[in-house]
Design an enzyme around this catalytic site. Structure first.
Site, PDB file in Angstrom:
ATOM      1  N   ARG A 267      12.079 -10.182  -5.743  1.00 30.18           N
ATOM      2  CA  ARG A 267      11.309 -10.934  -4.754  1.00 30.18           C
ATOM      3  C   ARG A 267      12.268 -11.409  -3.672  1.00 30.18           C
ATOM      4  O   ARG A 267      13.415 -11.782  -3.950  1.00 30.18           O
ATOM      5  CB  ARG A 267      10.613 -12.143  -5.406  1.00 30.18           C
ATOM      6  CG  ARG A 267       9.444 -11.777  -6.299  1.00 30.18           C
ATOM      7  CD  ARG A 267       8.249 -11.287  -5.493  1.00 30.18           C
ATOM      8  NE  ARG A 267       7.075 -11.028  -6.324  1.00 30.18           N
ATOM      9  CZ  ARG A 267       6.741  -9.826  -6.766  1.00 30.18           C
ATOM     10  NH1 ARG A 267       7.506  -8.780  -6.489  1.00 30.18           N
ATOM     11  NH2 ARG A 267       5.651  -9.663  -7.498  1.00 30.18           N
ATOM     12  N   GLU A 296       5.789  -9.721   5.302  1.00 27.71           N
ATOM     13  CA  GLU A 296       5.348  -8.330   5.278  1.00 27.71           C
ATOM     14  C   GLU A 296       4.117  -8.157   6.161  1.00 27.71           C
ATOM     15  O   GLU A 296       3.165  -8.919   6.019  1.00 27.71           O
ATOM     16  CB  GLU A 296       5.021  -7.900   3.841  1.00 27.71           C
ATOM     17  CG  GLU A 296       6.232  -7.866   2.923  1.00 27.71           C
ATOM     18  CD  GLU A 296       5.906  -7.280   1.556  1.00 27.71           C
ATOM     19  OE1 GLU A 296       4.879  -6.563   1.460  1.00 27.71           O
ATOM     20  OE2 GLU A 296       6.654  -7.511   0.601  1.00 27.71           O
ATOM     21  N   HIS A 315       8.468  -2.313   0.375  1.00 31.92           N
ATOM     22  CA  HIS A 315       7.907  -2.810  -0.880  1.00 31.92           C
ATOM     23  C   HIS A 315       7.156  -1.703  -1.612  1.00 31.92           C
ATOM     24  O   HIS A 315       5.998  -1.864  -2.028  1.00 31.92           O
ATOM     25  CB  HIS A 315       6.995  -4.009  -0.621  1.00 31.92           C
ATOM     26  CG  HIS A 315       6.898  -4.935  -1.800  1.00 31.92           C
ATOM     27  ND1 HIS A 315       6.427  -6.222  -1.703  1.00 31.92           N
ATOM     28  CD2 HIS A 315       7.212  -4.768  -3.125  1.00 31.92           C
ATOM     29  CE1 HIS A 315       6.443  -6.799  -2.884  1.00 31.92           C
ATOM     30  NE2 HIS A 315       6.925  -5.938  -3.764  1.00 31.92           N
TER      31      HIS A 315
END
Length: 351
Positions: A267, A296, A315
């Protein structure tokens, strides 16, 4: 016996129910009563990603929960979800709840403090652990050997052969890889590195070292500071908690070798962004590779985009065609093993 199942866009309630039919719940007699709910199951994948980001950022208390679920929680024995929220209000309503099973990478969707207070068991199956472990290894090669940068330059019309880490370039077996966090993904990364003959050191205060040895993994356990000082590649695999937020900060980075790299497929919040940028700008470490971002999608003016010693991906470490569809069946297997043995590596140990 009553089971609540909550499906979503990525993992359908039908798949969860199909897997649940083969779970050997303790004390089960007769048919299992199953109550089904949906959490934004009607959204397209792209729209659902916004819900994922929302719950990862704000937790289960700040997102909508399925209508009617509070009432059904009152006499539920078990709950199976993918990423649907398990909020404090839901847990406080539950009087019989014994266990929750979830099958995704993080636990941001669950009110963990309330789980601990009520002594409710939590089985956490990381559905994409194998893909993330593969991807982590890929980022190590990509960053240390400038694979993505060379490709990018060719696409721009440049035949570039010199990079900022030229004085440090070497084969992976000459690196010592330090793992912070040795959960399921961390162990899979270690297994891959062992097979390649790479030295692995690790820090995880919650791990049972005898079990790691019994699994045949070759890992030297050191304290946190020593892992930081000795690692050529520092790979992050801890959960994001109040204790781990910004764990890798300026003080930590300043103790790293100048030839070292940071790899983050966990993370973004475990790594202090400003401290990382400062270290990369001033070449205090050789580079970094991140599959996670603090925002994001990454913003157009993000200073990370100006750096020449970082690899960024969107991601996607856990994104393979088979990871998500298999998730409920992995959860089924882990639950059956847990119910039979009374122990599991996937059982969350609350502090």
């Amino acid at each position: 016996m009553k089971l609540i199942v909550v499906g979503d866009t990525l993992v359908s309630s039908e798949t969860l129910i199909d897997a649940a039919k083969d779970i050997n719940f303790p004390g089960k007699t007769g048919d299992l009563e199953i109550k089904t709910f949906e959490w934004f199951s009607d959204l397209k994948k792209e729209q659902f990603q916004e819900k994922i980001l929302e719950i990862e950022k704000n937790g289960p208390e700040k997102v909508a929960i399925p209508d009617g679920i509070i009432e059904e929680m009152k006499d539920a024995d078990y709950v199976l979800v993918h990423i649907a929220p398990i909020s404090k209000k839901m847990l406080e309503a539950a009087t019989k709840l014994k266990l929750i099973g979830t099958c995704r990478g993080g636990l941001e969707h669950i009110a963990l403090d309330t789980m601990k207070e009520k002594n409710i068991k939590l089985i956490h199956v990381i559905r994409n652990a194998e893909p993330v472990a593969d991807f982590t290894l890929g980022l190590m090669f990509t960053e240390t050997r400038n694979i993505a940068r060379a490709h990018y330059e060719i696409k721009k019309g440049n035949w570039r052969k010199s990079f900022s880490n030229d004085e440090y370039k070497t084969v992976l077996t000459n690196h010592t890889v330090g793992l912070i966090g040795l959960g399921y993904i961390g162990k899979l990364v270690a297994k891959r590195l062992n097979a390649l003959g790479v030295k692995v050191i690790a820090y995880d205060p919650f791990i049972d070292k005898t079990k790691i040895a019994a699994e045949g993994l070759r890992i030297d356990f050191l304290d946190f500071d020593e892992v930081i000082k000795q690692s050529d590649i520092l790979s992050l695999h801890m959960r994001l908690t109040p204790e781990t937020e910004n764990m890798i900060n300026k003080d930590v980075i300043n103790n790293m070798k100048p030839n070292s790299y940071i790899i983050n497929t966990a993370r973004a919040g475990v790594l202090n962004k400003n401290d990382l940028i400062d270290a990369l700008k001033n070449k205090r470490i050789a580079g970094a590779a991140l599959d996670v971002s603090w925002v994001e999608p990454i913003e157009e003016n993000d200073p990370l985009l100006d750096l020449d010693n970082i690899t960024l991906t969107t991601h996607i470490a856990g994104d393979t065609v088979d990871a998500i569809p298999r998730a409920p069946y992995l959860l089924k297997n882990v639950l059956n093993d847990y119910f039979e043995t009374g122990t599991s590596d996937m059982l969350i140990k609350f502090k």
